[in-house]
Design an enzyme around this catalytic site. Structure first.
Site, PDB file in Angstrom:
ATOM      1  N   ASP A  13      -3.931  -9.817   2.402  1.00 42.31           N
ATOM      2  CA  ASP A  13      -3.702  -8.802   3.438  1.00 42.31           C
ATOM      3  C   ASP A  13      -2.379  -9.045   4.168  1.00 42.31           C
ATOM      4  O   ASP A  13      -1.891 -10.176   4.224  1.00 42.31           O
ATOM      5  CB  ASP A  13      -4.879  -8.818   4.431  1.00 42.31           C
ATOM      6  N   ASN A  59       0.533  -6.971   3.747  1.00 40.70           N
ATOM      7  CA  ASN A  59       1.744  -6.480   3.067  1.00 40.70           C
ATOM      8  C   ASN A  59       2.484  -5.448   3.915  1.00 40.70           C
ATOM      9  O   ASN A  59       3.715  -5.459   4.000  1.00 40.70           O
ATOM     10  CB  ASN A  59       1.390  -5.804   1.735  1.00 40.70           C
ATOM     11  N   TRP A 108       4.206  -7.069   6.825  1.00 39.79           N
ATOM     12  CA  TRP A 108       5.368  -7.831   6.340  1.00 39.79           C
ATOM     13  C   TRP A 108       6.555  -6.883   6.188  1.00 39.79           C
ATOM     14  O   TRP A 108       7.676  -7.187   6.602  1.00 39.79           O
ATOM     15  CB  TRP A 108       5.016  -8.472   4.989  1.00 39.79           C
ATOM     16  N   ARG A 127       6.043   0.546   3.654  1.00 44.81           N
ATOM     17  CA  ARG A 127       4.880  -0.281   3.320  1.00 44.81           C
ATOM     18  C   ARG A 127       4.872  -0.715   1.844  1.00 44.81           C
ATOM     19  O   ARG A 127       4.502  -1.833   1.521  1.00 44.81           O
ATOM     20  CB  ARG A 127       3.579   0.480   3.629  1.00 44.81           C
ATOM     21  N   HIS A 171       4.014  -4.249  -0.625  1.00 47.55           N
ATOM     22  CA  HIS A 171       3.135  -4.408  -1.787  1.00 47.55           C
ATOM     23  C   HIS A 171       3.919  -5.000  -2.963  1.00 47.55           C
ATOM     24  O   HIS A 171       3.415  -5.870  -3.667  1.00 47.55           O
ATOM     25  CB  HIS A 171       2.513  -3.060  -2.182  1.00 47.55           C
ATOM     26  N   TRP A 231      -9.045   3.824  -0.644  1.00 43.16           N
ATOM     27  CA  TRP A 231      -8.818   5.204  -1.105  1.00 43.16           C
ATOM     28  C   TRP A 231      -8.554   6.138   0.067  1.00 43.16           C
ATOM     29  O   TRP A 231      -8.051   7.247  -0.125  1.00 43.16           O
ATOM     30  CB  TRP A 231     -10.028   5.712  -1.894  1.00 43.16           C
ATOM     31  N   LEU A 273      -7.834 -20.448 -16.683  1.00 48.23           N
ATOM     32  CA  LEU A 273      -8.239 -19.826 -15.414  1.00 48.23           C
ATOM     33  C   LEU A 273      -8.911 -18.471 -15.639  1.00 48.23           C
ATOM     34  O   LEU A 273      -8.368 -17.618 -16.349  1.00 48.23           O
ATOM     35  CB  LEU A 273      -6.992 -19.637 -14.544  1.00 48.23           C
ATOM     36  N   ARG A 289      -8.177 -15.527   3.659  1.00 49.36           N
ATOM     37  CA  ARG A 289      -7.666 -14.207   4.032  1.00 49.36           C
ATOM     38  C   ARG A 289      -6.346 -14.397   4.751  1.00 49.36           C
ATOM     39  O   ARG A 289      -6.276 -15.116   5.755  1.00 49.36           O
ATOM     40  CB  ARG A 289      -8.630 -13.438   4.942  1.00 49.36           C
ATOM     41  N   ARG A 328     -12.019 -11.027   9.130  1.00 46.06           N
ATOM     42  CA  ARG A 328     -13.169 -10.266   8.646  1.00 46.06           C
ATOM     43  C   ARG A 328     -13.196 -10.252   7.121  1.00 46.06           C
ATOM     44  O   ARG A 328     -12.216 -10.596   6.475  1.00 46.06           O
ATOM     45  CB  ARG A 328     -13.177  -8.838   9.219  1.00 46.06           C
ATOM     46  N   ILE A 329     -14.353  -9.813   6.608  1.00 45.01           N
ATOM     47  CA  ILE A 329     -14.602  -9.842   5.161  1.00 45.01           C
ATOM     48  C   ILE A 329     -14.200  -8.509   4.516  1.00 45.01           C
ATOM     49  O   ILE A 329     -13.935  -8.450   3.315  1.00 45.01           O
ATOM     50  CB  ILE A 329     -16.108 -10.129   4.891  1.00 45.01           C
ATOM     51  N   SER A 330     -14.157  -7.434   5.319  1.00 44.94           N
ATOM     52  CA  SER A 330     -13.729  -6.108   4.827  1.00 44.94           C
ATOM     53  C   SER A 330     -14.386  -5.709   3.500  1.00 44.94           C
ATOM     54  O   SER A 330     -13.703  -5.246   2.581  1.00 44.94           O
ATOM     55  CB  SER A 330     -12.198  -6.042   4.707  1.00 44.94           C
TER      56      SER A 330
HETATM   57  C1  IPE Z   1      -8.709  -5.579   2.690  1.00 43.00           C
HETATM   58  O1  IPE Z   1      -7.589  -5.271   3.461  1.00 43.00           O
HETATM   59  C2  IPE Z   1      -8.541  -5.078   1.299  1.00 43.00           C
HETATM   60  C3  IPE Z   1      -7.464  -5.681   0.535  1.00 43.00           C
HETATM   61  C4  IPE Z   1      -6.629  -6.610   0.911  1.00 43.00           C
HETATM   62  C5  IPE Z   1      -7.338  -5.200  -0.794  1.00 43.00           C
HETATM   63  P1  IPE Z   1      -7.550  -4.002   4.414  1.00 43.00           P
HETATM   64  O2  IPE Z   1      -6.232  -4.014   5.067  1.00 43.00           O
HETATM   65  O3  IPE Z   1      -7.918  -2.788   3.666  1.00 43.00           O
HETATM   66  O4  IPE Z   1      -8.725  -4.329   5.448  1.00 43.00           O
HETATM   67  P2  IPE Z   1      -9.000  -3.793   6.903  1.00 43.00           P
HETATM   68  O5  IPE Z   1      -8.928  -2.288   6.849  1.00 43.00           O
HETATM   69  O6  IPE Z   1      -7.952  -4.354   7.803  1.00 43.00           O
HETATM   70  O7  IPE Z   1     -10.353  -4.323   7.246  1.00 43.00           O
HETATM   71  C1  IPE Z   2      -2.988  -5.543   1.756  1.00 35.14           C
HETATM   72  O1  IPE Z   2      -1.997  -5.281   2.685  1.00 35.14           O
HETATM   73  C2  IPE Z   2      -2.870  -4.730   0.504  1.00 35.14           C
HETATM   74  C3  IPE Z   2      -3.871  -3.659   0.395  1.00 35.14           C
HETATM   75  C4  IPE Z   2      -4.874  -3.480   1.189  1.00 35.14           C
HETATM   76  C5  IPE Z   2      -3.719  -2.741  -0.711  1.00 35.14           C
HETATM   77  P1  IPE Z   2      -2.096  -4.048   3.671  1.00 35.14           P
HETATM   78  O2  IPE Z   2      -1.522  -2.841   3.013  1.00 35.14           O
HETATM   79  O3  IPE Z   2      -3.486  -3.876   4.180  1.00 35.14           O
HETATM   80  O4  IPE Z   2      -1.141  -4.526   4.833  1.00 35.14           O
HETATM   81  P2  IPE Z   2      -1.410  -4.432   6.399  1.00 35.14           P
HETATM   82  O5  IPE Z   2      -2.742  -5.083   6.649  1.00 35.14           O
HETATM   83  O6  IPE Z   2      -1.413  -2.985   6.748  1.00 35.14           O
HETATM   84  O7  IPE Z   2      -0.287  -5.189   6.998  1.00 35.14           O
HETATM   85 MG    MG Z   3      -4.520  -4.667   5.727  1.00 35.43          MG
END
Ligand code: IPE
Ligand code: IPE
Ligand code: MG
Length: 243
Positions: free
Chosen positions: A12, A14, A17, A25, A29, A61, A123, A180, A186-188
């Site tokens: 999480d 990206n 960053w 954004r 990624h 999604w 792996l 994480r 959180r576990i999301s």
């Molecule tokens: C969790 O991150 C899912 C992935 C990293 C693929 P999210 O950015 O979607 O989670 P929330 O919305 O902050 O809980």
């Molecule tokens: C995780 O990074 C990647 C995905 C969930 C696809 P985010 O896109 O959630 O980045 P932040 O949390 O908004 O910084």
């Molecule tokens: Mg995120």
């Protein structure tokens, strides 16, 4: 140093960053791919048995169409670029999640990558795409209910092993270490069943900044944890009957 057999990571941060650098954004990624490569390489070197990476959740999604499309394109490109080297390193690559929701182009890349690496004994690398822990449990429940309806399984004979075997991570040990990045605690909706006794590790580093040194720090932290699984601390007394 005691190493985890299985590491599960929510990659999480990206977007943040990228925002911190005035970039869109999707640049975050893209930068995250390099962190994936470094992490996989180190796990191969350390002879970790399994690594499960959360790349896109059932809930992701809901993001703007353009971001979703960029991510899906990135997955296709990454497969095109990385599978040969993963295969050379004896990595067995599998995707977990609702793959019917993915573009046919991506589905066929996934099937090809899984087929090519299926016989590898290095792996076990799982990429969770369109994955949700609740989806996984519901799907397992559907499979088990169907077996009950067919009379192959009696409802009262249902055990934890049946559930575990019907889930996406069937056949793998539960994750020992969960990481994480990105600062959220959180576990999301990641691996809800399999994380029951996993050691949780959170870091404020955003995923593209999570380098080999950061992974080693997480491994050191894991090695210092005392896992009790409900028992009392210290060595088990000799008279204890092991469950
Ligand atoms: C969790 O991150 C899912 C992935 C990293 C693929 P999210 O950015 O979607 O989670 P929330 O919305 O902050 O809980
Ligand atoms: C995780 O990074 C990647 C995905 C969930 C696809 P985010 O896109 O959630 O980045 P932040 O949390 O908004 O910084
Ligand atoms: Mg995120």
């Amino acid at each position: 140093m005691s190493l985890p057999r299985h590491i599960a990571i929510i990659m999480d941060g990206n977007g943040r960053w990228a925002a911190a650098r005035g970039l869109p954004r999707h640049a975050g990624h893209s930068a995250g791919i390099e962190a994936v490569r470094a992490c996989v390489e180190r796990c191969v070197e350390r002879r970790i048995e399994a690594l499960t990476l959360f790349a896109f959740s059932s809930e992701n999604w809901r993001r703007p169409g353009e971001e979703v499309a960029r991510l899906m394109g990135l997955f296709v490109d990454a497969l095109d670029r990385e599978v040969a080297e993963l295969h050379a390193n004896r990595v067995r690559l599998r995707f977990i999640g609702e793959r019917g929701r993915l573009a046919v182009r991506l589905q066929s890349r996934i099937a090809a990558a899984e087929g090519k690496t299926a016989g590898n004994d290095g792996l076990a690398l799982q990429i969770a795409v369109s994955y949700g822990g609740r989806w996984d449990i519901v799907r397992a429940a559907q499979r088990l209910a169907a077996q009950c309806a067919e009379g192959v399984l009696q409802p009262r004979e249902l055990t934890e092993s049946h559930v575990a075997a019907a889930l996406e991570l069937a056949g793998l040990p539960d994750p020992d270490l969960f990481i994480r990045t990105g600062g959220e605690r959180r576990i999301s909706n990641f691996l809800l069943w399999n994380l029951a006794y996993t050691e949780l590790y959170f870091t404020d580093l955003n995923w593209p900044d999570f380098d080999v040194a950061a992974l080693e720090e997480a491994l050191e932290c894991y090695a210092r944890r005392e896992r009790r699984f409900g028992r009392v601390a210290g060595p088990a007394p000799r008279s204890t009957v092991r469950a």
